[in-house]
Design an enzyme around this catalytic site. Structure first.
Site, PDB file in Angstrom:
ATOM      1  N   GLU A 169       0.862  -1.170   0.000  1.00 22.73           N
ATOM      2  CA  GLU A 169       0.000   0.000   0.000  1.00 22.73           C
ATOM      3  C   GLU A 169       0.900   1.221   0.000  1.00 22.73           C
ATOM      4  O   GLU A 169       1.925   1.248   0.695  1.00 22.73           O
ATOM      5  CB  GLU A 169      -0.906   0.025   1.229  1.00 22.73           C
ATOM      6  CG  GLU A 169      -1.704   1.314   1.376  1.00 22.73           C
ATOM      7  CD  GLU A 169      -2.532   1.360   2.668  1.00 22.73           C
ATOM      8  OE1 GLU A 169      -3.097   0.312   3.031  1.00 22.73           O
ATOM      9  OE2 GLU A 169      -2.599   2.421   3.290  1.00 22.73           O
ATOM     10  N   GLU A 174      -1.961  11.429   3.885  1.00 23.51           N
ATOM     11  CA  GLU A 174      -3.090  11.300   4.777  1.00 23.51           C
ATOM     12  C   GLU A 174      -2.876  12.239   5.939  1.00 23.51           C
ATOM     13  O   GLU A 174      -1.738  12.592   6.279  1.00 23.51           O
ATOM     14  CB  GLU A 174      -3.294   9.857   5.246  1.00 23.51           C
ATOM     15  CG  GLU A 174      -2.152   9.256   6.020  1.00 23.51           C
ATOM     16  CD  GLU A 174      -2.401   7.797   6.375  1.00 23.51           C
ATOM     17  OE1 GLU A 174      -3.569   7.383   6.384  1.00 23.51           O
ATOM     18  OE2 GLU A 174      -1.423   7.073   6.632  1.00 23.51           O
TER      19      GLU A 174
END
Length: 716
Positions: A169, A174
């Site tokens: 990933e 974020e």
């Protein structure tokens, strides 16, 4: 942001000043493999200039639950404890003034799985667009406020190397809404959860700036290297990671898992593990605005050629927290210095001794004292409130660990009944809470037991790494912990001269030619006894190819071999493999002794230009056992190139021994059965009237989240 299905237990308490050689701000760094803007050519984009979201580029995830192929809900909160219900409604995602707006609202909704207090949106390009390598960027403006979790990230189009996070990933950006001055960039990799690891760094905006203004977030992803940027400023480079399957003897060859196509994700979560849940200070609605998403191809130069990661042992600097005379990297093993109680976010960890964290942000509440067991001093943690996360209650000590080191963690622990805790070694806030070891789920009982695990430190030396005992979200039974050690151990190369079968029963290691070193030939030998040939595995096909210029005078002139075959007397074996040739031809496949003087089985196999599966069965002679036998593909005597893949050798002679199950009618209560409740599940297992009753209020995100099991049963 983590992949749905697996709970991300990573980010906690991003507020502490740890005080040991920590850089408080990640500043732009010089690029070792820099590119110019002109080196990149636009490959794919969405400028969001239309009136509606382009459905040829984006689709929506719907709901709050991960749903399996049968339509059954398997994990609430997308596996992240998220509170929002994702919709495809134009109220939650829409185009406005040339921008994509993802809007999180405080509004109630329900579905067949439950009720929810918030709605939002999550867009993805899965099945519509994915790419391997390139520059991926988005210009966006993020909402601030406790409980908002906006993200721009990437997931593999296909889980080539296994479930999350073995197939990787990439988190481009974020953010936790409660702190608008920083964002994070992270990669997740390793083995399937919970044996995954991750690493990343935060980016701190210059004074006066925040993510509530428009900024450009990007990565440049090349073979073997990923670089993170904010507004063109490089702040992190990663070029060392791995992927491993439980059925493999070695890791997949670098740069797996980041050598496959990934798709894009944009979402605005509410609540969850990353920044906690919203509170009375959170203002709704919250809007994540995206000006554009662009993907570029590198055309100004060739992509990098990946380089085998080399982790050299680093010596700890003089200002490190040095190990004690007995080698223990931890101090105060008998708790004479007590514990620093951390109950507010303004407090700092004690850099030398033990800390006990129970923060209101995650709902944990408890107390820590000492107790004596068998003459040793133990820390005893009483749990008043288990909180909403594993890290709601933590016992932590900082320690210094060096790049290239191999470390073992050991301790004794118990509870008053069956309950779990999670133990790991990780980085602090300045390391993006990078995980150095696996998250070890420790199954405690009322019996005092010893536990241990080891890990390799492949990340940068950390003078303020964290040994964490995470005791939240697993019930209120107290926990005793003592005799805790972290020590460096000398790594030794495993001896594969005699190969124990892998977990899937295969006696052949790296039969798929995609593991070990980057030549993908680990465990195999290519031998030229006569003639002229080369043997190699290409990154693209990941199958063995013998390129034969001169096949020599006999079949054994050119050989592909693997030693260490565990061949037992009188047992039946089955060898399967896929093969083809440039022109139709025969090869000879043999099983022979280590020195090649004894032949146990010889077989002629015809190859065509089409790839076909071949099967060979043979029985070892009686009274002959060879645990160092050889599998030999004899490829000589012909100059047609040969391709081989998916080699598997199974022992077909296993005899089933039916073990004796104890108390299968539960007439003696639950003895000797044991129960396991995973941290994201809630259940109670009792016995009444000769029956076991399992009352499940939350099944958790895994099929094995609630178990009633009996161990010690041996099958042969």
């Amino acid at each position: 942001m983590n992949k749905p299905i697996i709970i991300l237990l990573t980010f906690l308490l991003a507020f502490q000043s740890l005080g040991l050689a920590i850089t408080p701000t990640i500043k732009p760094q010089a690029a070792t493999n820099s590119t110019n803007e002109s080196d990149w050519t636009l490959f794919w984009s969405d400028e969001f200039d239309g009136t509606e979201i382009d459905k040829t580029k984006w689709s929506h995830d719907i709901g709050n639950w991960i749903v399996d192929e049968n339509g059954d809900g398997v994990a609430q909160g997308w596996g992240n404890n998220e509170l929002e219900y994702y919709t495809d409604s134009p109220e939650n995602s829409y185009l406005q003034d040339g921008k994509l707006v993802i809007e999180a609202k405080k509004e109630a909704t329900t579905d067949e799985y439950g009720s929810y207090d918030y709605t939002s949106a999550k867009l993805k390009t899965k099945g519509l667009f994915s790419k391997k390598y390139g520059k991926f960027e988005a210009r966006m403006k993020l909402p601030s406020g406790q409980g908002y979790w906006p993200a721009f990230w990437m997931l593999p189009e296909n889980d080539v190397y296994g479930g999350w996070a073995a197939s990787g990933e990439i988190d481009i950006m974020e953010a936790a809404g409660k702190d608008a001055t920083e964002i994070g960039g992270t990669i997740h990799y390793g083995e399937v959860y919970p044996n995954n690891v991750y690493k990343g760094k935060p980016y701190h905006f210059p004074q006066g700036e925040s993510f509530t203004d428009f900024h450009t977030y990007s990565i440049e992803w090349e073979p073997g290297e990923i670089r993170w940027y904010v507004d063109g400023n490089l702040y992190q480079t990663s070029n060392n990671w791995y992927s491993k399957d439980k059925n493999n003897a070695e890791k997949y060859s670098f740069p797996a898992p980041f050598d496959q196509e990934f798709y894009l994700v944009l979402n605005l979560a509410v609540g969850g593990w990353y920044g906690g849940d919203p509170d009375a200070t959170t203002t709704f609605p919250g809007k994540m605005e995206v000006d554009y998403v662009r993907v570029y191809e590198l055309t100004g130069r060739d992509y990098l050629t990946p380089v085998e990661p080399a982790v050299e042992k680093v010596t700890l600097p003089a200002d490190a927290k040095m190990p004690q005379a007995d080698g223990n990297l931890l101090y105060d093993n008998d708790y004479t210095h007590g514990f620093t109680d951390i109950s507010t976010e303004a407090q700092s960890l004690d850099p030398l001794y033990w800390n006990f964290l129970h923060l209101p942000s995650f709902g944990g509440d408890g107390a820590i004292t000492t107790d004596t067991i068998n003459g040793d001093t133990f820390a005893k943690v009483d749990v008043n409130n288990q909180g909403n996360a594993l890290w709601s209650l933590q016992k932590i000590q900082l320690l210094s660990i060096a790049t290239g080191g191999k470390y073992k963690v050991s301790f004794d622990a118990k509870s008053t009944g069956n309950r779990n805790m999670m133990v790991k070694v990780s980085g602090g806030a300045d390391r993006g809470w990078s995980k150095y070891s696996s998250e070890e789920t420790i199954e405690l009982t009322s019996e005092l037991k010893s536990y241990e695990f080891s890990f390799d430190m492949i990340q940068d030396t950390d003078l303020a790494a964290r040994l964490e005992f995470n005791m939240g979200a697993n019930g209120t039974n107290p926990i005793w912990i003592g005799n805790v050690r972290v020590e460096e151990i000398t790594g030794t190369q495993q001896d594969y001269s005699s190969k124990a079968p892998l977990l899937n029963g295969n006696h052949v290691y790296n039969g798929t030619f995609d593991q070990g070193t980057m030549d993908r030939m680990t465990f195999w030998n290519f031998v030229q006894n006569d003639g002229s040939a080369t043997g190699n595995v290409s990154e693209a096909t990941r199958e063995f190819k013998a390129t034969i210029a001169d096949g020599g005078s006999s079949t054994n002139a050119i050989q592909l071999t693997q030693q260490g075959m565990n061949l037992l007397e009188g047992k039946n074996y089955e060898l399967t493999f896929k093969a083809r040739a440039e022109e139709p031809r025969d090869i000879q496949v043999d099983f022979v002794s280590k020195d090649g003087t004894v032949v146990y089985s010889t077989n002629t196999v015809n190859l065509s230009q089409e790839t076909n599966k071949k099967t060979i069965e043979f029985t070892m002679p009686g009274e002959v056992t060879d645990i160092q036998g050889q599998l030999v593909f004899n490829l000589g005597g012909n100059s047609s190139d040969v391709y081989i893949d998916d080699v598997k050798l199974l022992n077909l002679s296993g005899e089933l021994v039916v073990p004796e199950l104890v108390n299968g009618d539960f007439s003696n209560g639950l003895e000797p059965w044991s129960q396991y409740i995973h941290f994201d599940a809630q259940a109670q297992i009792t016995e009444a009237n000769g029956e076991a009753k399992v009352a499940i209020t939350n099944p958790g995100g895994e099929e094995w989240g609630v178990l009633l099991e009996q161990g010690g049963l041996k099958f042969g």
